[in-house]
Structure formats: C-alpha cells, structure tokens
Scaffold this motif. Structure first.
Motif, PDB file in Angstrom:
ATOM      1  N   LYS A 151       2.365   1.686  -3.383  1.00 55.83           N
ATOM      2  CA  LYS A 151       1.356   2.147  -4.326  1.00 55.83           C
ATOM      3  C   LYS A 151       1.093   3.631  -4.148  1.00 55.83           C
ATOM      4  O   LYS A 151       0.991   4.385  -5.129  1.00 55.83           O
ATOM      5  CB  LYS A 151       0.065   1.344  -4.120  1.00 55.83           C
ATOM      6  CG  LYS A 151      -1.036   1.697  -5.099  1.00 55.83           C
ATOM      7  CD  LYS A 151      -2.268   0.827  -4.862  1.00 55.83           C
ATOM      8  CE  LYS A 151      -3.380   1.201  -5.846  1.00 55.83           C
ATOM      9  NZ  LYS A 151      -4.601   0.370  -5.604  1.00 55.83           N
ATOM     10  N   GLN A 152       0.988   4.075  -2.881  1.00 55.43           N
ATOM     11  CA  GLN A 152       0.770   5.489  -2.623  1.00 55.43           C
ATOM     12  C   GLN A 152       1.957   6.331  -3.091  1.00 55.43           C
ATOM     13  O   GLN A 152       1.786   7.421  -3.652  1.00 55.43           O
ATOM     14  CB  GLN A 152       0.523   5.707  -1.126  1.00 55.43           C
ATOM     15  CG  GLN A 152      -0.793   5.121  -0.633  1.00 55.43           C
ATOM     16  CD  GLN A 152      -0.929   5.172   0.878  1.00 55.43           C
ATOM     17  OE1 GLN A 152       0.039   5.466   1.596  1.00 55.43           O
ATOM     18  NE2 GLN A 152      -2.117   4.890   1.380  1.00 55.43           N
ATOM     19  N   GLU A 173       3.099  14.542 -13.203  1.00 56.65           N
ATOM     20  CA  GLU A 173       2.068  15.225 -13.979  1.00 56.65           C
ATOM     21  C   GLU A 173       2.047  16.718 -13.659  1.00 56.65           C
ATOM     22  O   GLU A 173       1.880  17.551 -14.552  1.00 56.65           O
ATOM     23  CB  GLU A 173       0.701  14.603 -13.685  1.00 56.65           C
ATOM     24  CG  GLU A 173       0.547  13.184 -14.234  1.00 56.65           C
ATOM     25  CD  GLU A 173      -0.766  12.553 -13.836  1.00 56.65           C
ATOM     26  OE1 GLU A 173      -1.484  13.162 -13.015  1.00 56.65           O
ATOM     27  OE2 GLU A 173      -1.078  11.452 -14.333  1.00 56.65           O
ATOM     28  N   LYS A 185       0.829  -1.206   0.000  1.00 50.81           N
ATOM     29  CA  LYS A 185       0.000   0.000   0.000  1.00 50.81           C
ATOM     30  C   LYS A 185       0.862   1.255   0.000  1.00 50.81           C
ATOM     31  O   LYS A 185       0.593   2.214  -0.733  1.00 50.81           O
ATOM     32  CB  LYS A 185      -0.923  -0.007   1.216  1.00 50.81           C
ATOM     33  CG  LYS A 185      -2.004  -1.080   1.162  1.00 50.81           C
ATOM     34  CD  LYS A 185      -2.924  -0.975   2.371  1.00 50.81           C
ATOM     35  CE  LYS A 185      -4.008  -2.036   2.304  1.00 50.81           C
ATOM     36  NZ  LYS A 185      -4.912  -1.965   3.492  1.00 50.81           N
ATOM     37  N   LYS A 233       3.732   9.785  -9.613  1.00 54.42           N
ATOM     38  CA  LYS A 233       3.036  10.025 -10.869  1.00 54.42           C
ATOM     39  C   LYS A 233       2.357  11.388 -10.857  1.00 54.42           C
ATOM     40  O   LYS A 233       2.409  12.132 -11.848  1.00 54.42           O
ATOM     41  CB  LYS A 233       2.004   8.915 -11.102  1.00 54.42           C
ATOM     42  CG  LYS A 233       1.266   9.031 -12.418  1.00 54.42           C
ATOM     43  CD  LYS A 233       0.285   7.886 -12.593  1.00 54.42           C
ATOM     44  CE  LYS A 233      -0.484   8.023 -13.909  1.00 54.42           C
ATOM     45  NZ  LYS A 233      -1.473   6.909 -14.070  1.00 54.42           N
ATOM     46  N   ALA A 234       1.726  11.703  -9.707  1.00 51.21           N
ATOM     47  CA  ALA A 234       1.055  13.003  -9.604  1.00 51.21           C
ATOM     48  C   ALA A 234       2.061  14.144  -9.694  1.00 51.21           C
ATOM     49  O   ALA A 234       1.814  15.161 -10.357  1.00 51.21           O
ATOM     50  CB  ALA A 234       0.271  13.078  -8.289  1.00 51.21           C
ATOM     51  N   ASN A 268       4.030   5.522  -5.509  1.00 47.47           N
ATOM     52  CA  ASN A 268       3.997   5.550  -6.971  1.00 47.47           C
ATOM     53  C   ASN A 268       2.956   6.539  -7.481  1.00 47.47           C
ATOM     54  O   ASN A 268       3.193   7.266  -8.448  1.00 47.47           O
ATOM     55  CB  ASN A 268       3.702   4.149  -7.520  1.00 47.47           C
ATOM     56  CG  ASN A 268       4.847   3.178  -7.298  1.00 47.47           C
ATOM     57  OD1 ASN A 268       5.996   3.587  -7.133  1.00 47.47           O
ATOM     58  ND2 ASN A 268       4.543   1.895  -7.280  1.00 47.47           N
ATOM     59  N   GLN A 269       1.784   6.552  -6.818  1.00 45.10           N
ATOM     60  CA  GLN A 269       0.748   7.511  -7.206  1.00 45.10           C
ATOM     61  C   GLN A 269       1.216   8.939  -6.975  1.00 45.10           C
ATOM     62  O   GLN A 269       0.958   9.831  -7.788  1.00 45.10           O
ATOM     63  CB  GLN A 269      -0.534   7.229  -6.425  1.00 45.10           C
ATOM     64  CG  GLN A 269      -1.229   5.935  -6.814  1.00 45.10           C
ATOM     65  CD  GLN A 269      -2.427   5.630  -5.934  1.00 45.10           C
ATOM     66  OE1 GLN A 269      -2.565   6.181  -4.828  1.00 45.10           O
ATOM     67  NE2 GLN A 269      -3.305   4.750  -6.398  1.00 45.10           N
TER      68      GLN A 269
END
Length: 654
Positions: free
Chosen positions: A279-280, A290, A276, A286-287, A282-283
């Motif tokens: 994943k957070q 962006e 978890k 990614k954010a 990586n998010q």
C-alpha cells in the motif's frame, strides 16, 4: 496378516471366497482388461468415500483418476511383468483430501481370468508405526541411553517451539508430498487456520491454489515445491496466500529445502504479509506519478509563459483614450470579475489578444496561466491531442504522455484565438468540453474534470458563418455570452500619437539605438491620414521600419498618400466633431513645425499656434482674415478649441 502373505494367498483365492469379508486392509480386486472392480473391502471407503457395495459399481480408472499413470504402470507390471508390483503415489480422494499411498499389487488367475489384487496402505501411518516400533525396541535395549536421548530431543523440540512461537513471520513446513507438517502461531494468525486444521493437508491446495486474479495456480509451477526437487532456495515476491475465510493477501516468501541423509525430504516456508508495504509503495508510486505529471505540466506552462513573454504586445495596459477604447475598458471592468465566456470580435491586428490578457489579469484567475490556442494553426487530425492531450502509445509518435491545452489551463483561462477557423467536425467536441468541463485524453478511458474560463476571438463575422453552415450556432451562443468589439485603428485615430510614441520607444530599445529619433507634427499628421488596414500591428511594423531607416534623428514613413477625399481625418469621420477637432489640432500644431514627443507637447504646440494666430488677427476668430482662416480650421471648431483650452480671444483685441 502381512502384505506378502496376503498377496500370496490372493493368487490362489476364488472370487466366491470370503477373503474380503472381515479384511482390515483397504483391498481391491480389479479386472484390468474390462476395467471393473470385482471385490472391495470395507476399509476402502476411507480413501474413496463409498462403501464396498458401491465400489463394485465403479471403474478402477475412475477411482484412480488422479494417478492413472501409476495405475497403468502397476497393471502392466502385473500382467506382463513379474506378476507383482509395489508403488507409492499421492491419491486425491473425492472429499478433497490427499493420501500418500503405499500400494502392493499381485496378479491372480482364478478359472483362467486375470485379476489384480491391490492392497492400499497409508504410508504416513506406516512410518509412524515403524518409528514407534523402533523406539520401543530401543527402549528395551538401552533404557538409560534412550531416556537421555529422549530428554535431549524434548529439550530441542521445546527450544525450537519457543523460537517458532516468537517469530513474527509465518513459518510452515511441507514434506516431499506437499503436506503441511507444522505451522507456527504467526502463520495461524495470518492465514486464519489452526495448525491441527491444515497439518497433514497439501499446503498448496489450502493456501496457495490460485493467483491474485483467481486463475488456477498449478502445483507443478509452485516455487515452494521446486525447493525440494531442485534443492535450491526460492525467494518469491508478488504472490498471494489465501485465508480460511476466502480472502487473500500479498506475500513475499522464501522456500528452503530440507535434506535428510543427503535426500530432499521437504521444505520450510517463511512468509510475511506485505499488504502495508505494498500500500505504501502504491501510494509512493501514485505520488511520484502526480509529481511527474505536475512537473510536466509546470514545464509546459513555463514554455507557454516564455512564449508569451517573447510576444511584443503590451500585456499590462491598453494604450489610448478614444471613446472606443474607453468603452472597451469599461466592458473589461464589467466582465473580468465574472466567470462569463467572452467573444472578442474585430479585424486582424486590432489587439484582441491584448483585450483577452486584460480580462484575465483583472480576473480572480490572474494567478493561474492564460493558455493561448491558435485554432487556425492546428491540423484537424491533431485537434484532440492538442486540446485534450494523449497518453503514451495512443498513436504513432506518442512516445510519452502529454497534457492538452485544457489541462494546462485548469484553474486559469483558455484563449481560443481565431476560433472561427475551427473545422466544423471539431466544433462539437469543443462544445461538449465547454458545457461539461470534462474530457478524456486520447487513448485514455479516465475522464478528467477541469475548471477553465474560455475567452474566444475571431476576425470573421460568425453570424454569416452560421448562415453558411460552417460554424455551429449552439457553439456561437456558448461563446458569445459577453461579446466585446475591438475597434479598428481608423475609428480611433486620436490614439495614434500615444501608440506611435510607445512603439518607437520599444523599437529603439530592441534595436539598441543610442539616440532616439523624434516624432514631428508632420509625422503624426501623416500617420493619422492613413487608413491602417493592418491596424495596430501594421502601425507597429511601420514605426519599427522607420526607426531602422531613420537618419539624423528624423523619421520617414513609407505610406500610401491619402486620396483627395481623404486628405484629413475630418473628411473621413464626417459628423464626428471630436475627430474633426483633433485633426484640426494636428494641422494647427503643424504650423509650428515643432518636434512632438508626447500628447502634452502636442497640446502646447496647439495653444501656441492659436495664440499666435489670434495676435496677428487682433483677436478676430471668424470671417475673412480671421484666425480660423489663418489656421485652416472651421470657425465652429476653433470656437470649441478656444473654450476647451480656456483661451479668451477678446484679450487679443487692441
């Protein structure tokens, strides 16, 4: 029979004897010279997975493949050393299990042959037997003290078990041989193994044998085992543990060494599943990527918009009321709400970019930027990078990623100025993007999809370029969905007065003049008599130069004098009656020598000049001594002007 007695007896035994027939020990007799198994007891099957008869067909080097170094030391010690040797090693069996072996070996020489008799003991079982024996002896010696100690140990063990069961992190222990000694419930849940399934097995082989990519993870590189070799605590992140079902999960763990009597005897591993968290992260990455990409794009858009603001062209309106301008405005109104590709043609300086801005500003894409690309100014080797962008390191000098013009124009409009100058070899790449609305950055394999409307402009005759094979016909038809022609200034001379007034006002503001010079009728007449090969751009430059050189509020234009056949716009236009009328209007107004500042001033001057001529001629319009002769106008033109201006010539008769 203990080991010492057995080995002493083995030195004297003949190979034909029955020593191994009912042996309770895993015993082997090998010929180290010929690499043969001479005799084997049935208990050997536990370690090698084969019965005694099958073992006679095997070679010792095959049976002890995982510990060849130890076997070599053992045989050397027996053959040329003291004749007997004891060694401990980890023996990996064919069925995948690993045993801690306590091996006792002795040399025997029946009939002049050299054989080595080996006894193999399970070291863990031996330690347990010794512990039970010592505990039994302790019980016999001091029953009360033993019972108290036993109770204390049971309470400690119970307390430790409660702590291990309550822990949310996975915990397991390993001994110095790498075997699992205990596993807590949290570790069971995460790994999918029950404690009794992995206790006694080498932990690395069960849950830590491979990297995340599947590559082999050698046990000697594992930080868990380094802990009970170097005595240091090892904290590790970015590795994976493998579950019973063959899947893996990312972990971070700490391997802490365990000491007993100043000796390193194992390690305790505390780990947790960071799926978890990863994943957070990586998010978040990614954010952030962006956001960084958006920030870069916004900065580039800002730079483009600032460049646009510095342009001197009027972005908000098209000045003029000539038929050519009226037709252009009508075409803009028709095509702007659509998604059609527009091709604007015309000479240099006629305002093609102004038309492109007008289309964009009247379209649903007005809230997104209009990105301009001068195709004539982009070197062929930089075409892809300029249009499609590049990633960091895509080529020498690409120190950072860069968005291309298509990416910046996503959701908006891309204006391809001077598209006729695009090299032929690059036209195919442009055509593909126009058709598919997708591309790849230079150095990137990821395809990007965009939503871009394209407006192109050129001062070349593209049909001639197609015939000359310098422009692709398919690209031409893709661009010329809705063609618009930008008329040259010489074909719309009636737009010169308002344009000159606008440019003069801008020049005065830009030059910080306190007083503005005035445009006279003579000035307008001079401007309209010139052909303007440079069109509106040339007109603006002439006006600015005249403002700079103006003295006492008067303007002087440095323009070539018109030829005899081109004295007035009427001679140029021929049958164009409206152009004749306007030229004659300027001539009429010139009679008054008034200062002209707007089109309304020009009309008032014209009316006054006509009324004055009619009064002097007593209302006579044509013929000798008529107002048309006096005003140097054609009679038909004057009659047309009288009707338009609602002047009744009869009212001037006596």
């Amino acid at each position: 029979m203990n080991e010492t007695l057995f080995l002493t007896h083995a030195k004297r035994v003949s190979l034909s004897g029955g020593l191994f027939d009912n042996a309770n020990y895993a015993a082997l007799v090998i010929d180290p010279i010929e690499d043969r198994v001479m005799m084997a007891a049935e208990p050997c099957a536990r370690y090698f997975g084969e019965d005694a008869d099958s073992l006679l067909q095997r070679r010792p080097s095959e049976l002890f493949r995982s510990v060849l170094a130890e076997l070599h030391v053992l045989t050397e010690a027996c053959l040329i050393g003291p004749g007997r040797w004891q060694s401990e090693f980890l023996l990996k069996t064919p069925n995948g299990r690993t045993y801690e072996i306590d091996c006792h070996a002795a040399l025997s020489t029946p009939e002049g042959q050299s054989y080595i008799t080996m006894l193999l003991f399970d070291a863990r079982r031996q330690r347990k037997r010794m512990a039970r024996a010592e505990f039994a002896a302790l019980h016999r010696g001091e029953p009360d003290a033993v019972r108290r100690a036993d109770q204390m140990f049971r309470e400690l063990e119970h307390g430790n078990k409660l702590l291990l069961d309550a822990a949310g992190e996975g915990i397991y222990g390993v001994n110095k041989l790498g075997e699992t000694t205990f596993v807590n419930p949290a570790a069971e849940r995460m790994l999918g193994w029950k404690a009794d399934e992995i206790v006694g097995k080498v932990a690395h082989d069960v849950i830590h044998h491979s990297h995340a990519c599947g590559d082999d993870y050698p046990i000697h590189q594992c930080p868990i085992y380094l802990a009970f070799k170097d005595g240091e605590v090892h904290e590790v992140r970015g590795e994976v543990f493998w579950r019973k079902d063959g899947s893996s999960f990312p972990v971070e763990y700490t391997s802490t060494p365990i000491e007993d009597d100043n000796k390193l005897v194992g390690a305790v591993v505390v780990f947790r599943d960071i799926s978890k968290q990863q994943k957070q992260e990586n998010q978040l990455r990614k954010a952030l990527a962006e956001v960084e990409q958006l920030r870069t794009r916004l900065e580039m858009e800002k730079a483009y918009l600032l460049d646009e603001l510095e342009e001197r062209h009027n972005r908000h309106e098209i000045v003029g009321s000539s038929p050519a301008i009226a037709q252009t405005v009508e075409q803009i109104d028709l095509v702007a709400p659509t998604e059609a590709t527009v091709l604007i043609t015309g000479e240099s300086g006629t305002g093609k970019e102004l038309i492109a801005h007008a289309i964009h500003n009247a379209s649903p894409r007005r809230d997104r930027p209009l990105i301009r690309v001068n195709c004539a100014a982009i070197p062929a080797e930089l075409f892809e990078s300029e249009f499609f962008g590049h990633v960091k390191g895509a080529f020498t000098g690409a120190v950072s990623a860069r968005a291309g013009r298509f990416e910046l124009a996503d959701g908006g409009t891309l204006f391809l100025d001077e598209v006729g100058e695009l090299p032929l070899e690059q036209q195919g790449k442009l055509l593909r993007v126009l058709q598919e609305q997708q591309f790849e950055r230079v150095g990137d394999t990821r395809t990007m999809k965009v939503d871009v409307r394209v407006i192109a402009a050129t001062n070349r005759e593209l049909r001639h370029s197609i015939m000359e094979k310098s422009f692709r016909e398919d690209l031409y038809f893709r661009l010329a969905v809705f063609p618009i022609h930008s008329a040259p200034l010489r074909d719309r001379r009636e737009d010169i007065p308002p344009l000159a007034t606008l440019f003069m006002k801008r020049a005065v503001e830009r030059l910080n003049r306190t007083t503005a010079p005035q445009l006279s009728v003579a000035n307008i007449n001079q401007l309209q008599a010139y052909d303007w090969p440079g069109n509106i751009r040339e007109l603006e430059n002439v006006i600015e130069r005249a403002v700079i050189l103006s003295r006492s509020g008067k303007l002087a234009f440095d323009l070539p004098k018109p030829s005899e056949t081109d004295v007035r716009p009427a001679a140029l236009a021929g049958e164009n009656q409206e152009t004749d009328e306007l030229a004659d209007t300027q001539a009429v107004a010139a009679q008054s020598m008034q200062i002209i500042t707007s089109r309304s001033d020009l009309q008032r001057a014209e009316i006054e000049a006509i009324r004055a001529a009619l009064m002097e001629c007593a209302g006579k319009v044509s013929g000798p001594g008529g107002a048309a002769e006096r005003l140097a106008m054609k009679p038909t033109t004057l009659y047309s002007r009288l009707k338009k201006l609602k002047i009744d010539a009869r009212s001037f008769k006596p």
